[in-house]
Enzyme design. Structure first.
Site, PDB file in Angstrom:
ATOM      1  NE  ARG A 259      -2.191  -2.605   3.307  1.00  0.00           N
ATOM      2  CZ  ARG A 259      -2.344  -2.228   4.482  1.00  0.00           C
ATOM      3  NH1 ARG A 259      -3.801  -2.118   4.776  1.00  0.00           N
ATOM      4  NH2 ARG A 259      -1.156  -2.528   5.278  1.00  0.00           N
TER       5      ARG A 259
ATOM      6  NE  ARG B  81      -5.965  -5.234  -1.808  1.00  0.00           N
ATOM      7  CZ  ARG B  81      -7.419  -4.913  -1.595  1.00  0.00           C
ATOM      8  NH1 ARG B  81      -8.178  -5.544  -2.906  1.00  0.00           N
ATOM      9  NH2 ARG B  81      -8.662  -5.242  -0.374  1.00  0.00           N
TER      10      ARG B  81
ATOM     11  CE1 TYR C 275      -3.121 -13.224  12.218  1.00  0.00           C
ATOM     12  CE2 TYR C 275      -0.562 -14.241  11.268  1.00  0.00           C
ATOM     13  CZ  TYR C 275      -1.426 -13.257  11.572  1.00  0.00           C
ATOM     14  OH  TYR C 275      -0.566 -11.971  11.671  1.00  0.00           O
TER      15      TYR C 275
END
Ligand code: CP3
Length: 373
Positions: A59, A68, A181
């Protein structure tokens, strides 16, 4: 003008040490041969050291943000080979890095195992927290090769498009970080995982064993598709006590490196046991990696003493130094330069480029690093 960044090195780096384990062909003094990053990973020192940055795509780059926007969500972005190829190439084109890293994400593997994974914009990953054997049984190793085919296509495409001196790094998450995660379902303090490790050690070991096989399979497929070096991101390794670090970081990694070395004996492997601290010594002795990526908290001089000189060190500028730039960044980077001047080293950050990082700081850092005498 060449499509690839003009701020790349003028010629190849100077070489000053050839350790014994180098294969004959690399001893050749013709420095035109080979990619600097791969030569260093084979044990050959180069100065200034080759350079790439973790999360060099992403980003902070305006061209990434534009690209993106072409996909509805991050997962579809990663699974569209043309987009993943372009995102991998963008930072190489702009900055002339010595390596490209495949654009993908470590959480594609749980997805490929059949586990629901999504990325909420601005928040991060979201998974249904894994809880017990019924959920573990949902992880289906047999699906992985087919599911990751778009990732493998991206690897083939990036390899074809890279400039000749630039190496392609493939990667996967470390089994422990993937478990974090899966068990917690999202980022944070990973409390559920850290309890499970202690309260349900047998079950947790089964989960790690399954993920270890999945990571090994993914990395082998990436190597076959054309990745020239492989990196294992164990970003949350530092959450574990030394005993558990051995069981759930070092032992799985040793299984992964042994499996890969059996099939691809010359393929270099980089481990990133983030925040390992003093566990680096045991990791260096037992994990079987060719290179250790250091986080920013690791003193690279002490790390060099803890880890055998046959293991290359990578790192370890603080991403906040790059974000803030200026004299502070220059001092930190040159300090690393002084510390590694006579060692085999790859310059990098200690963690990923932060989204707000000004592109100009990256240009300045590269010029500074490559301008060292
Ligand atoms: O340039 C590169 O380094 C290649 C791409 C890459 C991504 N993720 C892209 C990404 C790599 C190597 C990763 C690894 C990764 N992913 C790790 C290990 C390294 C680390 O940073 O500790 C971890 C823990 C993840 C899991 C993950 N993916 C998180 C926590 C997040 C959300 C936080 C964030 O940075 O946004 C992601 C999403 C993600 N992965 C993005 C990118 C570019 C942002 C999503 C977007 O662009 O919309």
């Amino acid at each position: 003008m060449n499509e690839w960044a003009e701020n790349g090195r003028a010629g190849y780096p100077r070489l000053h040490r050839v350790p014994q384990r180098l294969p004959e062909r690399v001893k050749d003094s013709s420095i035109e041969e080979g990619k600097p990053l791969l030569r260093v990973l084979a044990g050959e020192a180069a100065w200034p050291s080759p350079l790439w940055l973790m999360r060099q795509a992403g980003r902070y780059l305006p061209e990434y943000r534009a690209l993106r926007a072409e996909a509805p969500d991050f997962l579809s972005f990663c699974l569209t080979p043309e987009l993943a190829i372009e995102a991998s190439l963008q930072p190489v084109r702009r900055f002339g890095f010595d390596a490209a890293i495949l654009f993908s994400d470590i959480l594609l593997l749980p997805w490929a195992l059949g586990y629901p994974v999504s990325f909420a914009e601005g928040i991060g990953p979201n998974l249904a927290p894994l809880d017990g054997r019924a959920d573990l049984a949902k992880l289906d190793l047999a699906r992985v090769p087919e599911m990751i085919e778009p990732v493998l296509q991206a690897i083939r495409g990036v390899r074809k498009a890279l400039p000749p001196a630039c190496a392609l790094i493939g990667f996967a998450g470390g089994p422990f970080t993937l478990a974090c995660y899966l068990v917690d379902g999202r980022g944070g303090e990973f409390e559920r995982t850290r309890r499970m490790v202690r309260e349900e050690p047998v079950f947790f070991a089964e989960l790690i064993a399954c993920l270890t096989q999945a990571v090994l399979g993914q990395l082998a497929a990436e190597a076959e598709a054309g990745a020239e070096a492989l990196m294992v991101f164990d970003s949350w390794a530092g959450l574990l006590s030394p005993r558990l670090f051995r069981s759930f970081v070092i032992e799985p990694m040793a299984t992964i490196t042994a499996g890969l070395k059996a099939r691809f004996p010359t393929l270099p492997l980089i481990g990133f046991p983030r925040l390992a601290g003093l566990n680096l010594e045991a990791y260096g002795q037992l994990a079987g990696v060719d290179c250790i990526a250091l986080d920013s908290g690791a003193d690279i001089v002490l790390a060099r003493r803890l880890v055998s000189s046959s293991i290359v060190l990578q790192g370890n500028l603080d991403p906040f130094a790059l974000l803030c730039g200026g004299q502070d960044m220059r001092e930190e980077a040159l300090g690393i330069g002084r510390a590694v001047r006579h060692h085999v080293h790859i310059f990098n950050l200690g963690h990923g480029v932060l989204p707000g990082t000004p592109v100009d700081h990256v240009f300045e850092l590269i010029a500074l690093w490559r301008g060292q005498k």
